[in-house]
Design a protein around this motif. Structure first.
Motif, short mmCIF file in Angstrom:
data_model
loop_
_atom_site.label_atom_id
_atom_site.label_comp_id
_atom_site.label_asym_id
_atom_site.label_seq_id
_atom_site.Cartn_x
_atom_site.Cartn_y
_atom_site.Cartn_z
N THR A 190 69.11 63.60 -22.52
CA THR A 190 68.39 63.06 -23.67
C THR A 190 68.98 61.73 -24.11
O THR A 190 68.26 60.75 -24.33
CB THR A 190 68.41 64.05 -24.84
N GLU A 191 70.31 61.69 -24.22
CA GLU A 191 70.97 60.47 -24.69
C GLU A 191 70.79 59.33 -23.70
O GLU A 191 70.52 58.18 -24.09
CB GLU A 191 72.46 60.75 -24.91
N ALA A 192 70.90 59.63 -22.41
CA ALA A 192 70.75 58.60 -21.38
C ALA A 192 69.33 58.04 -21.38
O ALA A 192 69.13 56.82 -21.29
CB ALA A 192 71.10 59.17 -20.01
N THR A 193 68.34 58.93 -21.48
CA THR A 193 66.94 58.48 -21.48
C THR A 193 66.62 57.69 -22.73
O THR A 193 65.90 56.70 -22.69
CB THR A 193 65.99 59.69 -21.36
N ASN A 194 67.18 58.13 -23.86
CA ASN A 194 67.00 57.41 -25.12
C ASN A 194 67.51 55.98 -25.00
O ASN A 194 66.85 55.02 -25.43
CB ASN A 194 67.76 58.15 -26.23
N GLU A 195 68.65 55.82 -24.37
CA GLU A 195 69.22 54.49 -24.18
C GLU A 195 68.35 53.64 -23.26
O GLU A 195 68.18 52.43 -23.48
CB GLU A 195 70.64 54.60 -23.62
N VAL A 196 67.80 54.26 -22.22
CA VAL A 196 66.92 53.54 -21.30
C VAL A 196 65.68 53.03 -22.03
O VAL A 196 65.27 51.87 -21.88
CB VAL A 196 66.50 54.44 -20.11
N ILE A 197 65.07 53.89 -22.85
CA ILE A 197 63.88 53.49 -23.61
C ILE A 197 64.20 52.32 -24.52
O ILE A 197 63.45 51.33 -24.58
CB ILE A 197 63.33 54.69 -24.43
N SER A 198 65.31 52.42 -25.25
CA SER A 198 65.70 51.35 -26.17
C SER A 198 65.94 50.04 -25.42
O SER A 198 65.54 48.96 -25.88
CB SER A 198 66.96 51.75 -26.95
#
Length: 208
Positions: A190-198
């Motif tokens: 979740t955290e990694a994907t969140n960073e990718v989106i941002s």
């Protein structure tokens, strides 16, 4: 009602502001469900995303307070909106989007702010919990439904005054992000994907 409203608002915004430019629409999955996660500051970006996706309808989350009045509630439902507690989205918030995606519909989620605002909040010892919760919700929904996330940015006016000032409008779609099935490392995924989106949000904004 949705199609009529989309065409009507498209005409109004065109008369006020000129033609909107949609970039990378070819990146959207064809005939398959997906989640659009779009930057959000005002009602204008929601409307512009609907116009950019037309004729594909979008079903979008709206804060539950808007559904308190019967007339507004009925109108929002006809416009494909469904309620969510944006400040405290719990597990129940997954139910409606998952049902829609199962029916091969498109779901729109609008976290406010950008990566810059997240970093600024962290430096000040705070965190935009609403934005992060909505992004995390989108990631979990995408994982459970096995559908891609399409990161999208809106660039342009956010007020009527700016619209009348003829400031150009853009909707820019990014490459699909495929979220793996959640296993033991849910938080890490979740955290990694969140960073990718941002990060993609900021990259897309830099294209204009």
């Amino acid at each position: 009602m949705y199609t009529f409203a989309t065409r009507f608002l498209q005409l109004i915004l065109f008369l006020m502001n000129g033609r909107m430019k949609t970039v990378n629409k070819e990146k959207l999955p064809q005939n398959d469900p997906f989640i659009v996660v779009c930057t959000h500051k005002s009602w204008i970006d929601v409307v512009c995303l609907g116009i950019a996706l037309h004729p594909t309808p979008i079903h979008f989350m709206a804060k539950k307070e808007l559904f308190d009045k019967i007339f507004i509630k009925k109108l929002l439902k006809k416009l494909n909106a469904f309620p969510v507690d944006r400040s405290n989205p719990g597990p129940s918030v997954l139910k409606i989007p998952l049902q829609l995606l199962k029916k091969k519909q498109v779901v729109g989620i609008f976290p406010s702010g950008t990566r810059n605002s997240e970093e600024k909040a962290l430096k000040n010892g705070t965190r935009n919990s609403e934005e992060k919760a909505l992004k995390n919700g989108a990631i979990h929904i995408a994982s459970r439904a096995s559908v891609p996330i399409i990161p999208t940015v809106y660039i342009g006016p956010h007020t009527i005054r700016d619209l009348l000032g003829r400031k150009k409008r853009f909707i820019i779609f990014g490459d699909a992000i495929h979220v793996p099935k959640m296993t033991k490392d849910k938080e890490a995924v979740t955290e990694a994907t969140n960073e990718v989106i941002s990060k993609v949000f900021e990259e897309l904004k830099g294209n204009i």
